[in-house]
Design an enzyme around this catalytic site. Sequence first.
Site, short mmCIF file in Angstrom:
data_model
loop_
_atom_site.label_atom_id
_atom_site.label_comp_id
_atom_site.label_asym_id
_atom_site.label_seq_id
_atom_site.Cartn_x
_atom_site.Cartn_y
_atom_site.Cartn_z
N ASP A 1 -59.75 -26.98 50.34
CA ASP A 1 -59.12 -28.29 50.16
C ASP A 1 -59.97 -29.30 50.93
O ASP A 1 -60.34 -29.05 52.08
CB ASP A 1 -57.70 -28.26 50.73
N ASP B 1 -58.31 -33.73 47.71
CA ASP B 1 -57.01 -34.35 47.95
C ASP B 1 -57.04 -35.85 47.63
O ASP B 1 -57.96 -36.56 48.07
CB ASP B 1 -56.67 -34.16 49.44
N GLU C 1 -57.68 -34.22 42.80
CA GLU C 1 -56.27 -34.58 42.66
C GLU C 1 -56.23 -36.08 42.41
O GLU C 1 -56.60 -36.87 43.26
CB GLU C 1 -55.49 -34.23 43.93
N HIS D 1 -47.89 -27.06 45.92
CA HIS D 1 -47.13 -27.21 47.17
C HIS D 1 -46.42 -28.56 47.28
O HIS D 1 -45.71 -28.79 48.25
CB HIS D 1 -48.08 -27.04 48.35
N ASP D 2 -46.64 -29.45 46.31
CA ASP D 2 -45.99 -30.77 46.34
C ASP D 2 -44.87 -30.89 45.31
O ASP D 2 -44.25 -31.95 45.21
CB ASP D 2 -47.01 -31.87 46.02
C1 GLC Z 1 -51.88 -34.74 48.55
C2 GLC Z 1 -51.41 -33.40 49.06
C3 GLC Z 1 -50.13 -33.59 49.79
C4 GLC Z 1 -50.37 -34.50 50.95
C5 GLC Z 1 -51.03 -35.81 50.52
C6 GLC Z 1 -51.63 -36.52 51.69
O1 GLC Z 1 -51.04 -35.27 47.61
O2 GLC Z 1 -51.33 -32.49 48.01
O3 GLC Z 1 -49.57 -32.37 50.21
O4 GLC Z 1 -49.16 -34.79 51.60
O5 GLC Z 1 -52.07 -35.61 49.61
O6 GLC Z 1 -52.74 -35.82 52.16
#
Ligand code: GLC
Length: 563
Positions: free
Chosen positions: A98, A199, A255, A328-329
């Site tokens: 990540d 991320d 992402e 995980h979100d």
């Molecule tokens: C992304 C991650 C999430 C995190 C956010 C800030 O969306 O997947 O878990 O809280 O970024 O880093």
Amino acid sequence: MDRNWWKESVVYQIYPRSFCDSNGDGIGDLNGITGKLDYLKELGIDVIWLSPVYQSPNDDNGYDISDYRKIMAEFGTMEDYDRMLSRAHELGIKIMMDLVVNHTSDEHPWFVESRKSEDNEYRDYYIWRDGKEGKEPNNWGSCFGGSAWKYDEKTDQYYLHLFSEKQPDLNWENPKVRESVFDMMTWWCEKGIDGFRMDVISLISKTPGLPDGALGKSGYGEFASSCANGPRVHEYLQEMNREVLSKYDLITVGECSGVTVEEAMKYASSSGKELNMVFQFEHMDLDGGESFKWNHEKILLTELKKIMSKWQTGLAGKAWNSLYWCNHDQPRMLSRMGNDDPKYREVSAKMLATCLHMMQGTPYVYQGEELGMTNYPFTSLDEFRDIESIHAYRELTEKGIVSPEDMFDYISYKGRDNARTPMQWDDGPQAGFTTGTPWIPVNPNYKEIYAKEQMERETSVFHYYKKLIRLRKEHEIIVYGDYKLLMPDSEELYVYLRSYQGEKLLVMCNYTAREIAFRIPEELQGRTGEVLISNYDRDRTGMEDAGQETLLRSYEAAAVLYQ
Ligand code: GLC
Ligand code: CA
């Protein structure tokens, strides 16, 4: 279409804190992962996406990094990491790290320096602004509640944090920031890692002037229109690609909240100038509604099909899709679009898996999804750990925008902790996750849902995933075939047809508990198909026996190959 190993791979996401605890402190760790690599080999996945394992004060469970080249003490040491990496490689499993570089932790040495003075050499690593008439520089609200700006007395300025105040945003306009990030990435690549999941990478370039956003319910303005797919994001990623990514054989996924098909064609274009693929959010946001996320609404199947199909056909031949239901979100998809009632749990988990894994793109399996793990039955606020849910509850109830009862229902249904409960390994204490007290409660259904039993039982969800993953390796049509949606108006059935070099693959999924009549599409009538996979007991030629019309039972799914 170009062939690539990352198009033919299946990725498995590990959220290390909740995967396996090797030393009884209640927190999953690297040695725990190493001990379970044989399990993942058995499942057949090719790549692990490891959520952050870097040094972090854990304000956002590792997504707030204070040293990119150190391992979080709770997770182990760099030696443990190296052992995990080499054992994974021995088994033929790749590791995707990540990469969290939209922001760092406020405890990162860059930020510690940056906040010291306006002329510190790290000042411009972050986004500092003067206040406006004694208030924040603009009206943006942060993702985790409150303003996106935090006042710092020391220098009488505010710094920007799109997430928590312990996650200050890096200033990508500063070439030194980019250079530092690229150096750090190279350091990991030299270690032998195999890729990056980036991320919130679509947020790194902010519109100059940082204009106010449209006001939302909470009283803050939205930042997305100034930050998502910002003016220089593609320039930055192309530079990253030139400086780092192109020098190694990697799998990369960005992402990208707020990404459209048009934007994705730039991020993930087959020309290979930026990334391999993106995570889009349109299907996850279908039940977002006006309240953004906090509600308990159902997604309409016709809407889901429309979005999935738009991405399938929109990127075909031009860019590449990622395929996911869970991470995980997100709450567990089984509790969202499937049916987590014990009567239908396994069959609907298999149906959802079939529907996703037979599409074009690289599939991602989130830990526990391969067992049919479900949302957690929350009964009290103190079971929540996630800052997003806790802050949202506080903000929306205190301002009287949502009642405490409704808000509890919403965070129980949508909260990220649903995905973060410990992996269910066996039916012993704490589901075999830890010998101590887990940092977050284990789902009480671990007596029925656990890996050990499913590995031994041929009809389990685990074995079904194993087969889906194997089929992808055996049939090129699953990886490279075209996609066509059939029956777009059905609110019950998701049916699509893949085509590749004269072959056809018919995928049928019943999203309801009712029996639904289904007519084999005209172009396939009279042809004999082979049932590649079925979550009931349709045998090899099960569709042929069914003639022109067949009944799809509760949550039935099947994929039938016509050669
Ligand atoms: C992304 C991650 C999430 C995190 C956010 C800030 O969306 O997947 O878990 O809280 O970024 O880093
Ligand atoms: Ca541990």
